[in-house]
Design an enzyme around this catalytic site. Sequence first.
Site, PDB file in Angstrom:
ATOM      1  CE1 TYR A  55      -3.091  -2.867  -0.171  1.00 20.57           C
ATOM      2  CE2 TYR A  55      -3.656  -2.554   2.123  1.00 20.57           C
ATOM      3  CZ  TYR A  55      -3.815  -3.222   0.935  1.00 20.57           C
ATOM      4  OH  TYR A  55      -4.726  -4.252   0.854  1.00 20.57           O
ATOM      5  CG  HIS A 129      -1.625  -8.966  -1.019  1.00 20.16           C
ATOM      6  ND1 HIS A 129      -1.055  -7.765  -0.685  1.00 20.16           N
ATOM      7  CD2 HIS A 129      -2.892  -8.666  -1.377  1.00 20.16           C
ATOM      8  CE1 HIS A 129      -1.931  -6.787  -0.847  1.00 20.16           C
ATOM      9  NE2 HIS A 129      -3.062  -7.307  -1.264  1.00 20.16           N
ATOM     10  CB  SER A 209     -13.268  -3.515  -2.211  1.00 16.63           C
ATOM     11  OG  SER A 209     -11.896  -3.332  -2.498  1.00 16.63           O
ATOM     12  N   GLY A 213     -15.085  -0.208  -3.280  1.00 17.11           N
ATOM     13  CA  GLY A 213     -13.782   0.316  -3.695  1.00 17.11           C
ATOM     14  C   GLY A 213     -13.857   1.795  -4.038  1.00 17.11           C
TER      15      GLY A 213
HETATM   16  N1  LIG Z   1      -6.527  -8.250  -0.137  1.00 18.78           N
HETATM   17  C1  LIG Z   1      -6.671  -7.523  -1.208  1.00 18.78           C
HETATM   18  O1  LIG Z   1      -6.338  -7.924  -2.327  1.00 18.78           O
HETATM   19  C2  LIG Z   1      -7.296  -6.149  -1.062  1.00 18.78           C
HETATM   20  C3  LIG Z   1      -7.707  -5.438  -2.198  1.00 18.78           C
HETATM   21  C4  LIG Z   1      -8.296  -4.185  -2.017  1.00 18.78           C
HETATM   22  C5  LIG Z   1      -8.455  -3.683  -0.720  1.00 18.78           C
HETATM   23  N2  LIG Z   1      -8.018  -4.389   0.365  1.00 18.78           N
HETATM   24  C6  LIG Z   1      -8.187  -3.887   1.744  1.00 18.78           C
HETATM   25  O2  LIG Z   1      -9.548  -3.563   1.949  1.00 18.78           O
HETATM   26  C7  LIG Z   1      -9.662  -2.201   2.364  1.00 18.78           C
HETATM   27  C8  LIG Z   1     -10.925  -1.591   1.822  1.00 18.78           C
HETATM   28  O3  LIG Z   1     -10.978  -1.675   0.430  1.00 18.78           O
HETATM   29  P1  LIG Z   1     -10.926  -0.388  -0.514  1.00 18.78           P
HETATM   30  O4  LIG Z   1     -10.240   0.706   0.202  1.00 18.78           O
HETATM   31  O5  LIG Z   1     -10.441  -0.884  -1.821  1.00 18.78           O
HETATM   32  O6  LIG Z   1     -12.441  -0.091  -0.775  1.00 18.78           O
HETATM   33  P2  LIG Z   1     -13.723   0.347   0.077  1.00 18.78           P
HETATM   34  O7  LIG Z   1     -13.466   0.252   1.524  1.00 18.78           O
HETATM   35  O8  LIG Z   1     -14.869  -0.403  -0.493  1.00 18.78           O
HETATM   36  O9  LIG Z   1     -13.894   1.849  -0.390  1.00 18.78           O
HETATM   37  C9  LIG Z   1     -13.016   2.831   0.047  1.00 18.78           C
HETATM   38  C10 LIG Z   1     -13.559   4.194  -0.286  1.00 18.78           C
HETATM   39  O10 LIG Z   1     -14.903   4.301   0.148  1.00 18.78           O
HETATM   40  C11 LIG Z   1     -15.128   5.540   0.750  1.00 18.78           C
HETATM   41  N3  LIG Z   1     -15.866   5.317   2.011  1.00 18.78           N
HETATM   42  C12 LIG Z   1     -15.720   4.300   2.868  1.00 18.78           C
HETATM   43  N4  LIG Z   1     -16.577   4.434   3.900  1.00 18.78           N
HETATM   44  C13 LIG Z   1     -17.271   5.568   3.676  1.00 18.78           C
HETATM   45  C14 LIG Z   1     -18.295   6.250   4.378  1.00 18.78           C
HETATM   46  N5  LIG Z   1     -18.786   5.760   5.519  1.00 18.78           N
HETATM   47  N6  LIG Z   1     -18.779   7.398   3.835  1.00 18.78           N
HETATM   48  C15 LIG Z   1     -18.285   7.885   2.684  1.00 18.78           C
HETATM   49  N7  LIG Z   1     -17.291   7.286   1.969  1.00 18.78           N
HETATM   50  C16 LIG Z   1     -16.799   6.143   2.468  1.00 18.78           C
HETATM   51  C17 LIG Z   1     -13.802   6.167   1.070  1.00 18.78           C
HETATM   52  O11 LIG Z   1     -13.787   7.457   0.487  1.00 18.78           O
HETATM   53  P3  LIG Z   1     -12.766   8.583   1.000  1.00 18.78           P
HETATM   54  O12 LIG Z   1     -11.439   8.123   0.554  1.00 18.78           O
HETATM   55  O13 LIG Z   1     -13.248   9.809   0.313  1.00 18.78           O
HETATM   56  O14 LIG Z   1     -12.869   8.635   2.500  1.00 18.78           O
HETATM   57  C18 LIG Z   1     -12.775   5.204   0.490  1.00 18.78           C
HETATM   58  O15 LIG Z   1     -11.814   5.800  -0.355  1.00 18.78           O
HETATM   59  C19 LIG Z   1      -8.387  -1.549   1.825  1.00 18.78           C
HETATM   60  O16 LIG Z   1      -8.124  -0.341   2.481  1.00 18.78           O
HETATM   61  C20 LIG Z   1      -7.392  -2.626   2.065  1.00 18.78           C
HETATM   62  O17 LIG Z   1      -7.003  -2.623   3.437  1.00 18.78           O
HETATM   63  C21 LIG Z   1      -7.467  -5.615   0.204  1.00 18.78           C
END
Ligand SMILES: NC(=O)c1ccc[n+]([C@@H]2O[C@H](COP(=O)([O-])OP(=O)(O)OC[C@H]3O[C@@H](n4cnc5c(N)ncnc54)[C@H](OP(=O)(O)O)[C@@H]3O)[C@@H](O)[C@H]2O)c1
Length: 291
Positions: A55, A129, A209, A213
């Site tokens: 990250y 991962h 996500s 996402g």
């Molecule tokens: N293992 C894997 O392959 C993999 C892949 C992807 C992700 N991940 C992990 O999963 C986590 C989450 O996934 P992600 O970040 O891809 O997607 P996500 O959590 O589905 O979406 C993230 C985005 O949603 C917005 N958000 C979240 N909660 C909100 C709320 N209550 N109100 C308004 N906006 C909100 C945020 O916007 P703002 O930025 O504007 O706050 C953020 O940028 C990652 O941070 C990572 O740790 C793992």
Amino acid sequence: MRTRPLGPDAPAVSSIGFGGMPLSISGRPSEEQAIRTIHAALDAGATLIDTADVYCLDDNDLGHNERLIAKALGSWPGPRDHLIVATKGGLTRPGGRWERHGHPDHLRRACDRSLRALGVERIDLYQFHAPDSRVSFLESVGALAQLRTQGKVRWVGLSNVSVPEIEDASRLVPITTVQNRLSPFFREALRDGVVAHCAEQRIGFLAYSPVGGGRLNRKLPGHPVLRPIAERLGASTHAVTLAWVLAQGATVIPIPGSRTPEHARDAIAAADLPLAPEDLTAIDRAVFRTD
Ligand SMILES: NC(=O)c1ccc[n+]([C@@H]2O[C@H](COP(=O)([O-])OP(=O)(O)OC[C@H]3O[C@@H](n4cnc5c(N)ncnc54)[C@H](OP(=O)(O)O)[C@@H]3O)[C@@H](O)[C@H]2O)c1
């Protein structure tokens, strides 16, 4: 704060965790804002933080998110003994691309680098991962099993895996968590049996996500099924979405990411949002376009 067991051999954590990725990839906020965001999630009751060595922006920036989390934890005044930081190894970021690298030598080096970046002697939860088709899956998992035996890692997790892969890996090392994608937009973890398998085995299913996402989450506020539910409950459509994800299995723990303290607070508070069975059914049946 509601809790769920992290895994069969691990303590309970907040039923919604915090995903660190948006704080360190392209479009990331200032370090000051990122630290305020992590503190907001912790203040709201999150006790699980998910990160990864990759990250960051590219291979010259590896460990950015782990260092950020270490710094945020160092300046957070609350109690730290019950916090669990989960990181991952098994990818690289050449030129900013995401590439798989599951060779045991790479995993050993990556683990040592993550230990330094997090400033700890033992990583709480170390997740592989993603399987790398160039390397035998069990060789990669074997490297994590060895890291656990060496005491560098407390619990082992997998990510982006199938039920047969979880079963194969479980014969080598106890698997505490599985981290796969799950949101109303992407429900393959429900169809392929991974969520059900994790519930049966008491393995924590870290839903990544969970609001779709970085791009798709922006469709939630205008969604015709979510919006009226959110209005009735006085909650955000993101929180309603997270409550739906939580309801998909007894061991599901969504790990939403966010770049602002407001979004982090809103996301963690979704753990307490009561969705009625008819709300869940309406979301089950709703269309969530990914185009
Ligand atoms: N293992 C894997 O392959 C993999 C892949 C992807 C992700 N991940 C992990 O999963 C986590 C989450 O996934 P992600 O970040 O891809 O997607 P996500 O959590 O589905 O979406 C993230 C985005 O949603 C917005 N958000 C979240 N909660 C909100 C709320 N209550 N109100 C308004 N906006 C909100 C945020 O916007 P703002 O930025 O504007 O706050 C953020 O940028 C990652 O941070 C990572 O740790 C793992």
